[in-house]
Design a protein around this motif. Structure first.
Motif, PDB file in Angstrom:
ATOM      1  N   ALA A  70      -6.630  43.200   4.882  1.00 18.12           N
ATOM      2  CA  ALA A  70      -7.451  43.750   5.971  1.00 18.12           C
ATOM      3  C   ALA A  70      -8.615  44.502   5.353  1.00 18.12           C
ATOM      4  CB  ALA A  70      -6.624  44.671   6.869  1.00 18.12           C
ATOM      5  N   ALA A  71      -9.685  44.634   6.132  1.00 18.01           N
ATOM      6  CA  ALA A  71     -10.816  45.440   5.691  1.00 18.01           C
ATOM      7  C   ALA A  71     -10.408  46.905   5.651  1.00 18.01           C
ATOM      8  CB  ALA A  71     -12.005  45.248   6.625  1.00 18.01           C
ATOM      9  N   ILE A  72     -10.974  47.653   4.703  1.00 15.83           N
ATOM     10  CA  ILE A  72     -10.630  49.071   4.581  1.00 15.83           C
ATOM     11  C   ILE A  72     -11.035  49.822   5.843  1.00 15.83           C
ATOM     12  CG2 ILE A  72     -11.152  51.181   3.309  1.00 15.83           C
ATOM     13  CD1 ILE A  72     -11.326  49.562   0.787  1.00 15.83           C
ATOM     14  N   SER A  73     -12.211  49.514   6.375  1.00 14.45           N
ATOM     15  CA  SER A  73     -12.695  50.179   7.586  1.00 14.45           C
ATOM     16  C   SER A  73     -13.091  49.125   8.605  1.00 14.45           C
ATOM     17  CB  SER A  73     -13.895  51.080   7.263  1.00 14.45           C
ATOM     18  OG  SER A  73     -14.403  51.667   8.438  1.00 14.45           O
ATOM     19  N   LYS A 236     -14.509  45.254  -0.428  1.00 18.76           N
ATOM     20  CA  LYS A 236     -13.345  46.078  -0.749  1.00 18.76           C
ATOM     21  C   LYS A 236     -12.366  45.962   0.405  1.00 18.76           C
ATOM     22  CE  LYS A 236     -15.909  49.440  -3.519  1.00 18.76           C
ATOM     23  NZ  LYS A 236     -16.276  50.865  -3.706  1.00 18.76           N
ATOM     24  N   MET A 237     -11.145  45.552   0.077  1.00 21.05           N
ATOM     25  CA  MET A 237     -10.150  45.337   1.107  1.00 21.05           C
ATOM     26  C   MET A 237      -8.870  46.074   0.748  1.00 21.05           C
ATOM     27  SD  MET A 237     -10.763  41.298   1.974  1.00 21.05           S
ATOM     28  CE  MET A 237      -9.979  41.446   3.562  1.00 21.05           C
ATOM     29  N   GLU A 238      -7.877  45.963   1.603  1.00 16.56           N
ATOM     30  CA  GLU A 238      -6.595  46.617   1.356  1.00 16.56           C
ATOM     31  C   GLU A 238      -5.462  45.749   1.890  1.00 16.56           C
ATOM     32  OE1 GLU A 238      -6.727  50.339   3.406  1.00 16.56           O
ATOM     33  OE2 GLU A 238      -6.197  49.458   5.352  1.00 16.56           O
ATOM     34  N   ILE A 239      -4.296  45.985   1.289  1.00 13.46           N
ATOM     35  CA  ILE A 239      -3.058  45.331   1.734  1.00 13.46           C
ATOM     36  C   ILE A 239      -2.057  46.434   2.041  1.00 13.46           C
ATOM     37  CG2 ILE A 239      -1.294  43.622   1.208  1.00 13.46           C
ATOM     38  CD1 ILE A 239      -3.071  42.647  -1.076  1.00 13.46           C
ATOM     39  N   VAL A 240      -1.404  46.338   3.165  1.00 11.88           N
ATOM     40  CA  VAL A 240      -0.339  47.278   3.509  1.00 11.88           C
ATOM     41  C   VAL A 240       0.991  46.559   3.322  1.00 11.88           C
ATOM     42  CG1 VAL A 240       0.638  48.766   5.269  1.00 11.88           C
ATOM     43  CG2 VAL A 240      -1.835  48.485   5.130  1.00 11.88           C
ATOM     44  N   LEU A 241       1.734  46.981   2.295  1.00 11.43           N
ATOM     45  CA  LEU A 241       3.013  46.364   1.970  1.00 11.43           C
ATOM     46  C   LEU A 241       4.156  47.206   2.538  1.00 11.43           C
ATOM     47  CD1 LEU A 241       2.362  45.542  -1.801  1.00 11.43           C
ATOM     48  CD2 LEU A 241       2.066  44.023   0.155  1.00 11.43           C
ATOM     49  N   ASP A 299     -16.532  38.594  -4.635  1.00 16.21           N
ATOM     50  CA  ASP A 299     -17.020  37.279  -4.203  1.00 16.21           C
ATOM     51  C   ASP A 299     -16.649  36.958  -2.760  1.00 16.21           C
ATOM     52  OD1 ASP A 299     -14.330  37.078  -4.561  1.00 16.21           O
ATOM     53  OD2 ASP A 299     -14.400  35.365  -5.929  1.00 16.21           O
ATOM     54  N   GLN A 300     -15.906  37.872  -2.113  1.00 17.22           N
ATOM     55  CA  GLN A 300     -15.510  37.751  -0.715  1.00 17.22           C
ATOM     56  C   GLN A 300     -14.777  36.440  -0.431  1.00 17.22           C
ATOM     57  OE1 GLN A 300     -18.513  38.787   2.132  1.00 17.22           O
ATOM     58  NE2 GLN A 300     -19.165  40.618   1.033  1.00 17.22           N
ATOM     59  N   ARG A 301     -13.977  36.009  -1.406  1.00 13.74           N
ATOM     60  CA  ARG A 301     -13.130  34.832  -1.180  1.00 13.74           C
ATOM     61  C   ARG A 301     -11.921  35.206  -0.333  1.00 13.74           C
ATOM     62  NH1 ARG A 301     -14.132  30.781  -4.847  1.00 13.74           N
ATOM     63  NH2 ARG A 301     -12.963  29.497  -3.371  1.00 13.74           N
ATOM     64  N   LEU A 302     -11.479  36.442  -0.460  1.00 12.99           N
ATOM     65  CA  LEU A 302     -10.358  36.906   0.343  1.00 12.99           C
ATOM     66  C   LEU A 302     -10.850  37.262   1.737  1.00 12.99           C
ATOM     67  CD1 LEU A 302      -8.631  39.221  -2.293  1.00 12.99           C
ATOM     68  CD2 LEU A 302      -7.938  36.924  -1.626  1.00 12.99           C
TER      69      LEU A 302
END
Length: 503
Positions: A70-73, A236-241, A299-302
């Motif tokens: 997910a996007a950070i913001s 810049k992204m994040e994953i919530v595990l 590179d915004q591949r994710l």
């Protein structure tokens, strides 16, 4: 009359014999190579044991989990007013800038309110002028009657009536002024609503979702409806595990995380643990904690919403001695134990460990003498204890038992290690008294680590016979386990016995 057969030429028979010889030699080499290949992992075949060398390598301990990128913001852009959407100027995946117009709502209603408010304000100003004129007349009348009253030319009641009329005129002026303020405030509200008919982007980003179409009516009576969803920065992204409660104690901010996504199965991405949140979730009596992983995506591949199969690296040991886990599970049969197993004698006990620690502390002559005295006394006291587990699989010095993997996880193991730490501290109390404060801190820290270390039996193949040694075990990645103490690089650890007919 018979025709004589031609005699074979020597020049033809020689090459044929040479070719047969080459084929025979090649066949022998192939057989030898096959034997070497099938026996490459086996120890000396005459011993009847399969071995694996103790080698140096890296051990990584990880916790596996899945989460969603997910996007950070992420900002939900809504509407604070109701009305019909006249224009939609942004679509999915559009890059937008802060302040850019995304949509427009019909402003005619609020323009009419503004016109009405301006008219009401003008009427209020006219009323104020009337009230001010009445006030001036009332004040003049009161002043005139007050002067006549001082000479007793008018009645006192006339003076009181003039005073009351003046006060009423003053109140009417204040009321007219308040009405003007009220009308101006109402007009400002209408102007604000008119500005809100233009939906603008609050941040720089990319449009993720759009839930509005031209002509659609927006109703914002109870809550602001979401028209657009904008991701502020996809680089810049994040994953919530969701991490199980049994593993959450090993997770700390700053740990490395490797993950993959189904869209790029051959590519490994990296991230870092940013936050361990305290908001536990109970799902079917399974407690999990959310762990936020920060991910660089230059590179915004994710893309947002991708499922990430992640592994948190909770421990990493580089260039350590390690053995296959099968070696720690191996235990010779009873007949093999009695016939061939011999106890190891290399320094893997606490005395040897403490001696290595003392060697790193640069002791002076007095301190070394105190250590040697305490070590000698400890050897005499523990000689009987160390002999039992090395030969019969009895209790070890640190609370484990001999056998496949030991009993280091027994419920009383921690208590026995605690008692061992207390005994070692008492035995070396005189030696500790000779140390400086810095040396004492090092000694206490290493002594606690030594007492808390898990120990397990390991069988080495020496001269064709198994030799039992006790080693300290550390991190394990499921295939290999870190060992230290009574082993050296290149030792042959027994992992099993040869199957009948395998030779």
């Amino acid at each position: 009359m018979s025709t004589p057969r031609p005699t074979p030429s020597p020049s033809r028979s020689r090459p044929r014999g040479r070719r047969l010889l080459i084929v025979a030699v090649a066949a022998v080499l192939v057989v030898l190579a096959a034997l070497a290949w099938f026996q490459r992992d086996a120890g000396p075949s005459a011993s009847g044991y399969r071995t694996a060398p103790i080698e140096r390598g890296d051990i990584r301990v990880g916790i596996s989990a899945t989460g969603t990128l997910a996007a950070i913001s992420t900002v939900d852009v809504g509407s604070q007013i109701s009305g019909q959407v006249t224009e939609v100027l942004a679509d999915f995946n559009d890059q937008v800038r802060q302040g850019q117009v995304l949509a427009r709502i019909d402003p005619s209603t609020y323009e009419a309110q503004i016109a009405q408010g301006n008219a009401s304000a003008a009427a209020a100003r006219a009323g104020l002028a009337t009230a001010q004129a009445s006030l001036r007349n009332a004040e003049a009348d009161y002043a005139r009657k007050a002067e006549l009253g001082s000479r007793q030319l008018v009645a006192t009641s006339d003076i009181d009536l003039a005073r009351a009329s003046r006060d009423q005129a003053r109140a009417q002026v204040e009321a007219a002024r308040a009405q003007i303020t009220q009308q101006l405030a109402s007009t400002r509200t209408s102007r604000l609503n008119l500005d809100r008919t233009v939906i603008r982007s609050p941040v720089d980003g990319v449009v993720l979702t759009r839930t509005v179409e031209p002509g659609q009516t927006v109703a914002a009576s109870l809550q602001a409806p979401v028209l657009f969803q904008i991701a502020e920065d996809l680089s810049k992204m994040e994953i919530v595990l969701a991490i199980d409660e049994a593993d959450i104690g090993q997770v700390e901010p700053g740990q490395d995380v490797g993950f993959s996504v189904d869209a790029f199965p051959d590519r490994q991405f990296r991230g870092t643990v940013q936050q361990v949140r305290l908001s536990a979730t109970n799902t079917s009596n399974v407690i999990t904690y959310p762990v936020v992983v920060a991910v660089e995506n230059p590179d915004q591949r994710l893309l947002p919403g991708m499922t990430a199969n992640a592994e948190i690296e909770v421990s990493r040991r580089d260039d350590v001695l390690r053995v296959p886990n099968a070696a720690l599970r191996f235990k010779p049969a009873d007949d093999q134990m009695s016939a061939t197993a011999t106890p190891g004698t290399r320094g893997g006990g606490p005395v040897e460990d403490l001696a290595r620690l003392a060697g790193r502390m640069e002791l002076d002559a007095t301190q070394q003498a105190a250590f040697d005295a305490a070590a000698t006394a400890l050897r005499e006291r523990t000689a009987a204890r160390t002999a039992a587990p090395a030969t019969t699989g009895g209790p070890s010095m640190f609370g484990g038992r001999g056998g496949a993997g030991g009993n280091r996880d027994a419920p009383d193991g921690n208590a026995m290690r605690q008692r061992m730490q207390e005994r070692l501290a008492q035995q070396f109390a005189a030696f500790r008294a000779t140390l400086s404060e810095t040396q004492q801190a090092t000694w206490d820290r290493e002594l606690a680590a030594l007492a808390a270390a898990r120990r397990a039996p390991l069988y080495l193949l020496v001269d064709g016979a198994p030799k039992l040694v006790t080693v300290r075990v550390g991190a394990s990645d499921g295939s290999f386990t870190e060992v230290s103490g009574a082993v050296a690089e290149g030792d042959a650890a027994i992992v099993g016995t040869e199957r009948p007919g395998a030779r």
